[in-house]
Design a protein around this motif. Structure first.
Motif, PDB file in Angstrom:
ATOM      1  N   GLY A 157       0.773  -1.244   0.000  1.00 20.56           N
ATOM      2  CA  GLY A 157       0.000   0.000   0.000  1.00 20.56           C
ATOM      3  C   GLY A 157       0.797   1.283   0.000  1.00 20.56           C
ATOM      4  O   GLY A 157       0.215   2.365  -0.081  1.00 20.56           O
ATOM      5  N   GLY A 158       2.124   1.186   0.102  1.00 18.64           N
ATOM      6  CA  GLY A 158       2.953   2.378   0.083  1.00 18.64           C
ATOM      7  C   GLY A 158       3.267   2.929   1.464  1.00 18.64           C
ATOM      8  O   GLY A 158       2.526   2.708   2.425  1.00 18.64           O
ATOM      9  N   ALA A 159       4.370   3.674   1.538  1.00 14.73           N
ATOM     10  CA  ALA A 159       4.811   4.242   2.811  1.00 14.73           C
ATOM     11  C   ALA A 159       3.844   5.308   3.313  1.00 14.73           C
ATOM     12  O   ALA A 159       3.655   5.471   4.525  1.00 14.73           O
ATOM     13  CB  ALA A 159       6.210   4.831   2.660  1.00 14.73           C
ATOM     14  N   GLY A 160       3.224   6.028   2.399  1.00 13.19           N
ATOM     15  CA  GLY A 160       2.271   7.067   2.803  1.00 13.19           C
ATOM     16  C   GLY A 160       1.092   6.491   3.550  1.00 13.19           C
ATOM     17  O   GLY A 160       0.614   7.077   4.537  1.00 13.19           O
ATOM     18  N   ARG A 186      -6.010  -2.154  12.056  1.00 12.33           N
ATOM     19  CA  ARG A 186      -7.411  -1.748  12.196  1.00 12.33           C
ATOM     20  C   ARG A 186      -7.626  -0.266  11.891  1.00 12.33           C
ATOM     21  O   ARG A 186      -8.771   0.200  11.889  1.00 12.33           O
ATOM     22  CB  ARG A 186      -7.901  -2.055  13.610  1.00 12.33           C
ATOM     23  N   GLN A 187      -6.554   0.464  11.664  1.00 15.22           N
ATOM     24  CA  GLN A 187      -6.654   1.898  11.394  1.00 15.22           C
ATOM     25  C   GLN A 187      -6.431   2.128   9.909  1.00 15.22           C
ATOM     26  O   GLN A 187      -5.343   2.450   9.469  1.00 15.22           O
ATOM     27  CB  GLN A 187      -5.624   2.666  12.222  1.00 15.22           C
ATOM     28  N   CYS A 188      -7.458   1.935   9.139  1.00 18.87           N
ATOM     29  CA  CYS A 188      -7.299   1.865   7.682  1.00 18.87           C
ATOM     30  C   CYS A 188      -7.614   3.197   6.993  1.00 18.87           C
ATOM     31  O   CYS A 188      -8.733   3.695   7.082  1.00 18.87           O
ATOM     32  CB  CYS A 188      -8.216   0.769   7.144  1.00 18.87           C
ATOM     33  N   PRO A 189      -6.635   3.792   6.304  1.00 19.16           N
ATOM     34  CA  PRO A 189      -6.862   5.054   5.608  1.00 19.16           C
ATOM     35  C   PRO A 189      -7.369   4.898   4.173  1.00 19.16           C
ATOM     36  O   PRO A 189      -7.755   5.875   3.539  1.00 19.16           O
ATOM     37  CB  PRO A 189      -5.465   5.685   5.605  1.00 19.16           C
ATOM     38  N   GLN A 190      -7.370   3.668   3.657  1.00 13.06           N
ATOM     39  CA  GLN A 190      -7.775   3.469   2.267  1.00 13.06           C
ATOM     40  C   GLN A 190      -9.287   3.362   2.101  1.00 13.06           C
ATOM     41  O   GLN A 190     -10.031   3.254   3.075  1.00 13.06           O
ATOM     42  CB  GLN A 190      -7.112   2.201   1.702  1.00 13.06           C
ATOM     43  N   SER A 191      -9.700   3.356   0.845  1.00 12.97           N
ATOM     44  CA  SER A 191     -11.120   3.252   0.517  1.00 12.97           C
ATOM     45  C   SER A 191     -11.685   1.902   0.948  1.00 12.97           C
ATOM     46  O   SER A 191     -11.009   0.878   0.874  1.00 12.97           O
ATOM     47  CB  SER A 191     -11.313   3.419  -0.988  1.00 12.97           C
ATOM     48  N   ASP A 201     -11.966  -4.334  -1.272  1.00 10.83           N
ATOM     49  CA  ASP A 201     -11.619  -2.922  -1.213  1.00 10.83           C
ATOM     50  C   ASP A 201     -10.161  -2.783  -0.796  1.00 10.83           C
ATOM     51  O   ASP A 201      -9.577  -3.693  -0.217  1.00 10.83           O
ATOM     52  CB  ASP A 201     -12.531  -2.187  -0.231  1.00 10.83           C
ATOM     53  N   PHE A 202      -9.560  -1.633  -1.082  1.00  7.08           N
ATOM     54  CA  PHE A 202      -8.145  -1.437  -0.793  1.00  7.08           C
ATOM     55  C   PHE A 202      -7.846  -1.483   0.706  1.00  7.08           C
ATOM     56  O   PHE A 202      -6.752  -1.884   1.116  1.00  7.08           O
ATOM     57  CB  PHE A 202      -7.665  -0.108  -1.379  1.00  7.08           C
ATOM     58  N   CYS A 203      -8.807  -1.074   1.519  1.00 10.14           N
ATOM     59  CA  CYS A 203      -8.625  -1.149   2.966  1.00 10.14           C
ATOM     60  C   CYS A 203      -8.415  -2.590   3.411  1.00 10.14           C
ATOM     61  O   CYS A 203      -7.456  -2.905   4.125  1.00 10.14           O
ATOM     62  CB  CYS A 203      -9.841  -0.552   3.671  1.00 10.14           C
ATOM     63  N   THR A 204      -9.310  -3.470   2.978  1.00  5.28           N
ATOM     64  CA  THR A 204      -9.222  -4.889   3.355  1.00  5.28           C
ATOM     65  C   THR A 204      -7.955  -5.529   2.802  1.00  5.28           C
ATOM     66  O   THR A 204      -7.268  -6.282   3.502  1.00  5.28           O
ATOM     67  CB  THR A 204     -10.448  -5.653   2.843  1.00  5.28           C
ATOM     68  N   ILE A 205      -7.639  -5.227   1.554  1.00  3.32           N
ATOM     69  CA  ILE A 205      -6.453  -5.810   0.927  1.00  3.32           C
ATOM     70  C   ILE A 205      -5.204  -5.470   1.721  1.00  3.32           C
ATOM     71  O   ILE A 205      -4.393  -6.336   2.058  1.00  3.32           O
ATOM     72  CB  ILE A 205      -6.313  -5.331  -0.528  1.00  3.32           C
ATOM     73  N   ASN A 206      -5.038  -4.183   2.034  1.00  2.84           N
ATOM     74  CA  ASN A 206      -3.827  -3.754   2.725  1.00  2.84           C
ATOM     75  C   ASN A 206      -3.778  -4.235   4.168  1.00  2.84           C
ATOM     76  O   ASN A 206      -2.721  -4.630   4.675  1.00  2.84           O
ATOM     77  CB  ASN A 206      -3.705  -2.231   2.672  1.00  2.84           C
ATOM     78  N   SER A 207      -4.927  -4.253   4.836  1.00  2.67           N
ATOM     79  CA  SER A 207      -4.975  -4.693   6.229  1.00  2.67           C
ATOM     80  C   SER A 207      -4.659  -6.182   6.367  1.00  2.67           C
ATOM     81  O   SER A 207      -4.011  -6.607   7.326  1.00  2.67           O
ATOM     82  CB  SER A 207      -6.341  -4.392   6.840  1.00  2.67           C
ATOM     83  N   LYS A 208      -5.118  -6.979   5.422  1.00  5.02           N
ATOM     84  CA  LYS A 208      -4.927  -8.428   5.497  1.00  5.02           C
ATOM     85  C   LYS A 208      -3.626  -8.898   4.850  1.00  5.02           C
ATOM     86  O   LYS A 208      -3.217 -10.046   5.037  1.00  5.02           O
ATOM     87  CB  LYS A 208      -6.114  -9.147   4.842  1.00  5.02           C
ATOM     88  N   TYR A 209      -2.988  -8.013   4.121  1.00  2.00           N
ATOM     89  CA  TYR A 209      -1.817  -8.397   3.342  1.00  2.00           C
ATOM     90  C   TYR A 209      -0.705  -9.029   4.189  1.00  2.00           C
ATOM     91  O   TYR A 209      -0.215 -10.123   3.851  1.00  2.00           O
ATOM     92  CB  TYR A 209      -1.293  -7.193   2.566  1.00  2.00           C
ATOM     93  N   PRO A 210      -0.255  -8.406   5.278  1.00  2.00           N
ATOM     94  CA  PRO A 210       0.819  -9.024   6.068  1.00  2.00           C
ATOM     95  C   PRO A 210       0.474 -10.426   6.561  1.00  2.00           C
ATOM     96  O   PRO A 210       1.309 -11.344   6.480  1.00  2.00           O
ATOM     97  CB  PRO A 210       1.008  -8.047   7.235  1.00  2.00           C
ATOM     98  N   GLY A 211      -0.741 -10.618   7.073  1.00  2.00           N
ATOM     99  CA  GLY A 211      -1.136 -11.936   7.547  1.00  2.00           C
ATOM    100  C   GLY A 211      -1.142 -12.967   6.437  1.00  2.00           C
ATOM    101  O   GLY A 211      -0.786 -14.136   6.655  1.00  2.00           O
TER     102      GLY A 211
END
Length: 224
Positions: A157-160, A186-191, A201-211
């Motif tokens: 998701g990028g450093a930003g 759990r603090q998701c800034p994406q859509s 959605d990008f929020c779910t993708i990025n939040s679950k990515y590490p796991g």
């Protein structure tokens, strides 16, 4: 004598488990390309631990398929590490991960979108970019486990996005900004709107990515 037999039995069971893990079939071109990844790690991130982290990340990105491609109306991702460029509605460039990564090390200077699938560049770029993200995350998070999760989330998701997560977490009651799982994740800034071509959605993708990366790691233990 009985003790010797018991120890021998335990050894054989352990050996069987180890051989089973080693014999597990790997996806795509992983078997063929792991030696190349090992060489890149030895050169550009020799202190990486655990080494199973990077092949698992590549599997999550591309299933180890050299020609893996992600293409939507405004986004193109290519190769093993799925380096991506995206455009805005007016056609201007929103971001170009390949161009940004090329600037991180002189050995990537010759890489371009014309040869974006080139295996050596892809593997080297994953190693160099993730190493730098890992170093950045080591200043922000506490445990090696959380640091690797942070580095994985940045690759996706990028450093930003990570910076925004940390800011949101620092303002949320009970949230520890130096921990990924159950905190930053759990603090998701994406859509939170599902994106065509992704299924989530990008929020779910990025939040679950590490796991999802961590879940793929066991099959690569001892292979690098």
């Amino acid at each position: 004598m009985k003790r010797k037999i018991a120890l021998t039995g335990a050894f054989l069971v352990g050996l069987a488990v180890s051989l089973s893990a080693t014999a597990q079939r790997l996806p795509g071109d992983a078997e063929k390309l792991l030696p190349s990844l090992k060489a890149e790690i030895d050169q550009y991130w020799p202190g990486l631990a655990p080494r199973s982290f990077l092949p698992a990340l590549i599997e999550q990105e591309s299933l180890w398929k050299i020609g893996a491609t992600l293409k939507t109306s405004r986004e193109l991702g290519c190769g093993l590490g799925q380096f991506t460029r995206a455009t805005n509605a007016d056609g201007t460039t929103r971001f170009d991960a390949l161009a940004e990564t090329r600037l991180l090390h002189p050995s990537l200077a010759g890489w371009s979108w014309k040869d974006c699938y080139a295996v050596q560049y892809q593997l080297r770029a994953v190693v160099i970019k993730t190493h730098l993200s890992d170093e950045r995350c080591s200043l922000l998070l506490d445990s090696p486990y959380d640091i690797k999760a942070c580095a994985a989330a940045i690759h996706n998701g990028g450093a930003g996005s990570m910076s925004k997560r940390i800011k949101l977490c620092s303002l949320a009651q009970g949230c520890n900004p130096r921990r990924w799982f159950s905190n930053l994740e759990r603090q998701c800034p994406q859509s939170r709107v599902k994106v065509q071509g992704y299924g989530e959605d990008f929020c779910t993708i990025n939040s679950k990515y590490p796991g999802r990366v961590f879940a793929r790691m066991p099959k690569y233990e001892g292979r690098l």
